[in-house]
Design a protein around this motif. Structure first.
Motif, mmCIF file in Angstrom:
data_model
loop_
_atom_site.group_PDB
_atom_site.id
_atom_site.type_symbol
_atom_site.label_atom_id
_atom_site.label_comp_id
_atom_site.label_asym_id
_atom_site.label_seq_id
_atom_site.Cartn_x
_atom_site.Cartn_y
_atom_site.Cartn_z
ATOM 1 N N GLY A 29 64.230 42.213 87.540
ATOM 2 C CA GLY A 29 63.308 42.457 86.439
ATOM 3 C C GLY A 29 61.868 42.091 86.758
ATOM 4 N N GLY A 30 61.141 41.683 85.721
ATOM 5 C CA GLY A 30 59.702 41.459 85.826
ATOM 6 C C GLY A 30 59.289 40.491 86.929
ATOM 7 N N ARG A 33 58.982 42.357 90.285
ATOM 8 C CA ARG A 33 57.770 43.184 90.180
ATOM 9 C C ARG A 33 56.523 42.321 90.416
ATOM 10 N NH1 ARG A 33 57.310 43.949 84.279
ATOM 11 N NH2 ARG A 33 56.194 41.994 84.459
ATOM 12 N N LYS A 42 56.144 35.470 84.666
ATOM 13 C CA LYS A 42 56.146 34.756 83.387
ATOM 14 C C LYS A 42 57.449 34.006 83.201
ATOM 15 C CE LYS A 42 55.477 35.900 78.922
ATOM 16 N NZ LYS A 42 56.813 36.388 78.592
ATOM 17 N N ASP A 43 58.540 34.641 83.601
ATOM 18 C CA ASP A 43 59.853 33.989 83.540
ATOM 19 C C ASP A 43 60.703 34.518 84.683
ATOM 20 O OD1 ASP A 43 60.455 36.560 82.591
ATOM 21 O OD2 ASP A 43 60.314 35.895 80.528
ATOM 22 N N ASP A 45 64.461 35.755 86.024
ATOM 23 C CA ASP A 45 65.792 36.199 85.621
ATOM 24 C C ASP A 45 66.671 36.375 86.851
ATOM 25 O OD1 ASP A 45 65.288 36.488 82.798
ATOM 26 O OD2 ASP A 45 63.995 38.171 83.343
ATOM 27 N N ARG A 118 70.530 50.294 84.003
ATOM 28 C CA ARG A 118 70.301 50.164 82.558
ATOM 29 C C ARG A 118 68.883 49.681 82.240
ATOM 30 N NH1 ARG A 118 69.719 44.998 80.759
ATOM 31 N NH2 ARG A 118 70.350 43.408 82.244
ATOM 32 N N ARG A 119 68.102 49.359 83.267
ATOM 33 C CA ARG A 119 66.755 48.794 83.034
ATOM 34 C C ARG A 119 65.750 49.876 82.671
ATOM 35 N NH1 ARG A 119 66.576 43.390 84.199
ATOM 36 N NH2 ARG A 119 68.652 42.706 84.808
ATOM 37 N N ASP A 120 64.640 49.463 82.054
ATOM 38 C CA ASP A 120 63.744 50.452 81.443
ATOM 39 C C ASP A 120 62.908 51.262 82.432
ATOM 40 O OD1 ASP A 120 62.299 48.132 81.978
ATOM 41 O OD2 ASP A 120 61.492 47.898 79.955
ATOM 42 N N ASN A 124 60.618 47.782 87.002
ATOM 43 C CA ASN A 124 61.388 46.665 86.439
ATOM 44 C C ASN A 124 62.842 46.703 86.892
ATOM 45 O OD1 ASN A 124 59.215 45.724 85.046
ATOM 46 N ND2 ASN A 124 59.832 46.552 83.060
ATOM 47 N N ASP A 171 66.418 53.389 73.241
ATOM 48 C CA ASP A 171 65.812 52.147 72.760
ATOM 49 C C ASP A 171 64.312 52.373 72.654
ATOM 50 O OD1 ASP A 171 64.781 49.679 72.268
ATOM 51 O OD2 ASP A 171 65.509 48.735 74.111
ATOM 52 N N ARG A 174 61.119 50.479 74.107
ATOM 53 C CA ARG A 174 60.580 50.790 75.435
ATOM 54 C C ARG A 174 59.244 51.507 75.346
ATOM 55 N NH1 ARG A 174 66.599 52.647 77.349
ATOM 56 N NH2 ARG A 174 67.406 50.519 77.535
ATOM 57 N N ARG A 177 56.865 48.754 75.058
ATOM 58 C CA ARG A 177 56.859 48.048 76.348
ATOM 59 C C ARG A 177 56.056 48.811 77.391
ATOM 60 N NH1 ARG A 177 60.290 44.005 77.931
ATOM 61 N NH2 ARG A 177 60.681 44.984 79.942
ATOM 62 N N ARG A 180 52.423 48.223 76.623
ATOM 63 C CA ARG A 180 52.082 46.813 76.902
ATOM 64 C C ARG A 180 52.036 46.526 78.397
ATOM 65 N NH1 ARG A 180 55.540 42.607 79.165
ATOM 66 N NH2 ARG A 180 57.191 42.970 77.641
ATOM 67 N N ARG A 218 50.947 41.017 72.777
ATOM 68 C CA ARG A 218 50.682 41.031 74.221
ATOM 69 C C ARG A 218 49.655 42.092 74.602
ATOM 70 N NH1 ARG A 218 55.958 39.388 77.626
ATOM 71 N NH2 ARG A 218 54.451 39.770 79.291
#
Ligand code: ATP
Ligand code: MG
Length: 497
Positions: A29-30, A33, A42-43, A45, A118-120, A124, A171, A174, A177, A180, A218
């Protein structure tokens, strides 16, 4: 792109722990990237083929986080400054999104590929398997990139994984997202994805307001809120943020303004971002003139008037922010800034007592933010006519209004105590003694103690009235001079007369 990565201890502790127990472990994920483009994640995973139960068994301190099988692993590094939690999620498959917001069921998988599918967005959907380089926090890694995410990352493009129509209608969050992430990274949006964003923008009506709010916040906190809001308008997303903003399109203003209300609002919020102002100022900047379209009247002298737009605008802002489920505190704060934003743009002479009244209205804690909203507003006109001298003058006046004046109130003794010590009734003599004490304290602030002043009160009380009056007069004189000096200091600081 980077091929050597700094990974915090608590993160590598988790991946290495899983691998030691025979599981796969990837950063996903992020954070991947961000690592690749040299941005601070930022976090963090972690994805794994271990089941939630197996993750729990592998580490000492863990807790279940949500319905998606995510387990929080608490850092066991005692030297770590605060308790850190790394989220570990089993590889997941998702199926069916009948309500356009949440998968109907979550199925775990043993394959990384399922999880990436399954990721956007392609950027990511990268996974990184890290390998220790020897030094403590330096790692090399191998990337799994099924959708050319690295290429899009290099070209600065946001592109959905798979068919954009399917993925965005699955979804709709997205859509927010995409805007953003584009604002945060300064990325463009790939053509097919962009078209699909426009087609499906109306699905945002299904999305919970607080999730929209999070992305909106954001966007505002990014470096380029103006561009992101222009894109939001083109894509038809504005009504799901605040439909009232649509009223401001093409609302022409007076000669003092170069832009219509919409563009003025955008330029005002952009200046707040350029200045790195906090969220409340940015929200107030975006909505400060939202009441203008509803209050515009044609006028022979000035083309238009907008009387009362700050009152109407404050009400509208309250409704908008409540609708987005902002906290009570944020709503109150921003509404006050919008309600009083006209104050520092008054062309008439602003008096000190007017400034005092204003401080009482918006509250001490908000007065400088109000001034900053005004500064953004001024830049946002495109024709900043108000000269900087005026602004500095206002600042000096606010400072003057906020300070405690030099007075007998600063003494560590009061009239009541003086009367007690001197066994006297209320009368002019009390004031004389206080002023005489003031004279001494101004000369030597160390004398401002209960003990010293009580002793001196006794002595001064023994003096005959003419002598005491003379001392008091000197005290009054000194007080006025000290007060003038303080004010001169403030004016000097702001370079105003
Ligand atoms: P940041 O951490 O800077 O907010 P991020 O891309 O990591 O950005 P997160 O919300 O932390 O965003 O999500 C982590 C990852 O989960 C994303 O990179 C993406 O792969 C996936 N993800 C998040 N939200 C969605 C979504 N709505 N649909 C599909 N995948 C998503
Ligand atoms: Mg993240």
């Amino acid at each position: 792109m980077k091929n050597s990565f700094k990974i915090p201890k608590e993160v590598s502790h988790v991946t290495e722990g899983l691998e030691k127990s025979g599981f796969q472990a990837y950063l996903v994920g992020g954070c991947v990237r961000d690592l690749l483009i040299g941005r601070e994640p930022k976090d963090w995973d972690v994805a794994t083929d271990a089941s939630p139960e197996e993750i729990v068994k592998t580490f000492e301190h863990t807790f279940y986080e949500n319905d998606y099988g995510t387990v929080g692993v608490v850092s066991e590094d005692a030297s770590s400054p605060r308790l850190k939690v790394i989220e570990v999620t089993p590889f997941r498959l998702e199926s069916g999104y009948t309500d356009k917001r949440r998968p109907d069921s979550v199925t775990f998988s043993k394959k990384l590929e399922d999880d990436l599918k399954r990721r956007d967005f392609t950027i990511n959907a990268l996974a990184l398997k890290i390998e220790r380089k020897g030094e403590t926090d330096s790692f090399t890694g191998s990337i799994t990139d099924m959708f050319d995410g690295q290429k899009d990352l290099k070209n600065g493009l946001i592109r959905t994984v798979g068919n954009p129509h399917d993925r965005l209608s699955e979804d709709a969050l997205r859509i927010m997202r995409a805007i953003r992430i584009s604002a945060e990274l300064g990325f463009g949006i790939e053509k097919g994805t962009l078209e699909a964003l426009k087609t499906h923008a109306n699905l945002l009506g299904h999305i919970a307001k607080e999730r929209i709010r999070e992305e909106f916040v954001r966007i505002l906190m990014s470096d380029v809120p103006m561009n992101a809001l222009i894109m939001s308008r083109e894509l038809g997303v504005i009504p799901y943020i605040a439909k009232e903003l649509e009223e401001s399109y093409d609302i022409e203003q007076n000669m003092a303004h170069a832009y219509d209300v919409w563009e003025h609002l955008l330029r005002t919020v952009q200046h707040a971002a350029d200045k790195k102002y906090p969220l409340e100022i940015r929200i107030a900047a975006l909505f400060h003139d939202i009441g203008k379209p509803r209050t515009r009247r044609v006028s022979r002298e000035t083309k238009y008037t907008f009387y009362g737009h700050e009152v109407v605008g404050a009400k509208m802002t309250e409704k908008i922010l409540k609708n987005l489920n902002f906290s009570r505190e944020t709503v109150d704060y921003v509404v006050k800034l919008v309600r009083w934003h006209m104050f520092f743009s008054d062309t008439e002479q602003i008096t000190l007592s007017a400034v005092r009244r204003m401080i009482a209205n918006v509250g001490k804690e908000r007065i400088w933010d109000l001034m900053n909203v005004r500064i953004c507003d001024r830049i946002g006109t495109g024709r900043p006519k108000e000269n900087p001298y005026r602004l500095r003058k206002y600042k000096a006046m606010v400072e003057e209004a906020l300070r405690d004046p030099i007075s007998v109130g600063m003494l560590k003794i009061d009239g009541k105590k003086v009367m007690e010590i001197g066994k006297m009734a209320p009368g002019p003599k009390v004031g004389l003694i206080l002023n005489a004490l003031m004279e001494e304290v101004l000369d030597d602030p160390k004398k401002n103690t209960d003990e010293y002043l009580s002793t001196r009160t006794k002595e001064l009380n023994e003096l005959d009235l003419p002598t005491l009056s003379k001392l008091a007069a000197v005290g009054k004189e000194k007080k006025m001079k000290a007060e003038e000096e303080e004010l001169a200091k403030i004016r000097n600081k702001h370079k105003v007369k």
